[in-house]
Design an enzyme around this catalytic site. Structure first.
Site, PDB file in Angstrom:
ATOM      1  N   ASP A 182       0.866  -1.178   0.000  1.00 24.31           N
ATOM      2  CA  ASP A 182       0.000   0.000   0.000  1.00 24.31           C
ATOM      3  C   ASP A 182       0.898   1.223   0.000  1.00 24.31           C
ATOM      4  OD1 ASP A 182      -1.678   2.213   0.712  1.00 24.31           O
ATOM      5  OD2 ASP A 182      -3.148   0.788   1.489  1.00 24.31           O
ATOM      6  N   ALA A 242     -13.182  -6.717  -1.669  1.00 27.57           N
ATOM      7  CA  ALA A 242     -13.033  -5.332  -2.124  1.00 27.57           C
ATOM      8  C   ALA A 242     -13.800  -5.100  -3.418  1.00 27.57           C
ATOM      9  CB  ALA A 242     -11.555  -4.999  -2.278  1.00 27.57           C
ATOM     10  N   ARG A 243     -13.165  -5.390  -4.544  1.00 27.39           N
ATOM     11  CA  ARG A 243     -13.795  -5.223  -5.853  1.00 27.39           C
ATOM     12  C   ARG A 243     -13.354  -6.353  -6.772  1.00 27.39           C
ATOM     13  NH1 ARG A 243     -16.800  -2.473  -3.557  1.00 27.39           N
ATOM     14  NH2 ARG A 243     -17.330  -0.268  -3.865  1.00 27.39           N
ATOM     15  N   ASP A 267     -16.477 -12.117  -2.326  1.00 24.84           N
ATOM     16  CA  ASP A 267     -17.793 -11.582  -2.010  1.00 24.84           C
ATOM     17  C   ASP A 267     -18.232 -10.569  -3.060  1.00 24.84           C
ATOM     18  OD1 ASP A 267     -20.034 -11.381  -0.137  1.00 24.84           O
ATOM     19  OD2 ASP A 267     -19.315  -9.365   0.306  1.00 24.84           O
ATOM     20  N   GLU A 272     -23.241  -8.546 -10.866  1.00 24.85           N
ATOM     21  CA  GLU A 272     -24.036  -8.940  -9.706  1.00 24.85           C
ATOM     22  C   GLU A 272     -25.504  -8.642  -9.973  1.00 24.85           C
ATOM     23  OE1 GLU A 272     -22.478  -7.130  -6.160  1.00 24.85           O
ATOM     24  OE2 GLU A 272     -20.463  -7.951  -6.452  1.00 24.85           O
ATOM     25  N   HIS A 291     -22.169 -10.697  -2.062  1.00 23.14           N
ATOM     26  CA  HIS A 291     -21.882  -9.330  -1.620  1.00 23.14           C
ATOM     27  C   HIS A 291     -22.526  -9.064  -0.259  1.00 23.14           C
ATOM     28  CE1 HIS A 291     -20.348  -5.424  -3.542  1.00 23.14           C
ATOM     29  NE2 HIS A 291     -20.359  -5.254  -2.228  1.00 23.14           N
ATOM     30  N   ALA A 294     -21.041  -6.662   4.368  1.00 27.66           N
ATOM     31  CA  ALA A 294     -21.576  -5.653   5.288  1.00 27.66           C
ATOM     32  C   ALA A 294     -22.779  -6.158   6.070  1.00 27.66           C
ATOM     33  CB  ALA A 294     -21.957  -4.391   4.519  1.00 27.66           C
TER      34      ALA A 294
END
Length: 325
Positions: A182, A242-243, A267, A272, A291, A294
């Site tokens: 990062d 994440a993506r 996920d 989607e 997904h 959360a």
């Protein structure tokens, strides 16, 4: 007094578990929920939402320049999540639309815990072994061989709000050797948790487990493709909350088939919802969840309350928080 019409777009959870949030919105104006195809054009989306001047939006569809160019008055677009990749914030600002997101800390624990949960389910063959029991195939138990995560080298790609929490869980829960990529990593945090900040190639060559937690941008799109998979240790496991676009799917499928990647837990998907004819969904080394990172009670409560507060603050001329345009 100005009238407000509020559209809830493509959210399967908003208002479902906490009806008080919907009731708060109904005190402000008319509320209607919509479900659109992820690929709906901006113009068609604008036409479908004509007259709605407040939107609470999920991760799809895309609110692009074409949408804003054709949309009538839109005062607020409140993202029911921490990302805004599906919103053209430049176009939004040009058309006078405020765009807000959920503060990152609201989703931090839920998403990080799901990254680890999915990884462990994959490594320990949890879904396969449960299915065997349901099919009265207890005798297959010796075929569900996994590995320990404890003490392994774990590479975290993207170590911001969520990635840093994933790293902490692996470090303090599994005594992992932590390798982090990062460019903006907090060096004080890294020192505190004995994290090795490394280049991507080094992480790929040494990690037994890789967690994808990077935000999606020009530099992270397809950060894992054929060249990167070729550098990985044979038998690596990857978890992605994440993506989907961080990974080149064709290269991933090849790496799964040739044994470089022992398993991939995700996920997030390019399209989607994804169905059982999708090559990743069909693959026996892949775990796909819809997904739901959360989907923890605490997280959904916080996300929904933030979106409702955005609307309440807008109509009362109170300053909004977590504004991105």
């Amino acid at each position: 007094m100005k009238s407000y019409k509020i559209a809830i777009v493509n959210s399967s959870s908003f208002g479902k578990y906490f009806p008080d949030q919907m009731e708060r919105l109904k005190k402000i104006g008319e509320v209607e929920s919509f479900v659109f195809d992820n690929d709906i054009s901006g113009k068609d989306l604008a036409q479908a939402l004509k007259g709605f001047n407040i939107i609470i939006a999920s991760v799809r569809p895309f609110f692009n320049k074409d949408f804003f160019d054709h949309k009538d008055e839109l005062l607020l677009l409140s993202r029911h999540g921490i990302g805004f990749n599906n919103v053209d914030v430049v176009a939004a600002k040009a058309h006078g639309t405020i765009v807000t997101i959920v503060p990152a800390l609201v989703e931090r624990d839920a998403v990080a815990e799901n990254a680890v949960t999915n990884l462990l389910a994959l490594v320990r063959r949890t879904v396969d072994s449960q299915q065997a029991v349901k099919e009265n195939q207890w005798v297959k138990r010796a075929t569900f061989l996994g590995m320990n995560v404890t003490g392994k080298a774990v590479g975290v790609i993207g170590c911001g709000n969520i990635g840093s929490r994933v790293a902490e869980i692996f470090k303090h829960g599994f005594n992992a050797r932590l390798l982090v990529v990062d460019p903006n990593v907090d060096l004080d945090w890294a020192k505190k948790h004995n994290v090795e900040v490394v280049e991507l190639d080094h992480l790929l060559q040494h990690a037994d487990v890789i967690s994808l937690n990077a935000s999606l941008n020009e530099t992270s799109y397809h950060i894992l493709q054929q060249k990167q998979f070729a550098l990985m240790k044979k038998g690596v496991y990857i978890t992605n909350t994440a993506r989907a676009e961080l990974v080149n799917e064709e290269a991933l499928l090849q790496a799964l088939d040739n044994g470089i990647v022992a398993g991939y837990a995700t996920d997030v998907m390019y399209k989607e919802p994804s169905f059982n004819d999708n090559p990743l969904v069909k693959h026996d080394k892949v775990l796909v969840t819809p997904h739901t990172s959360a989907y923890a009670i605490e997280c959904l409560r916080g996300m929904g309350d933030k979106c409702v507060s955005d609307v309440e603050n807008l109509v009362s001329n109170t300053p909004l928080v977590s504004v991105v345009s």
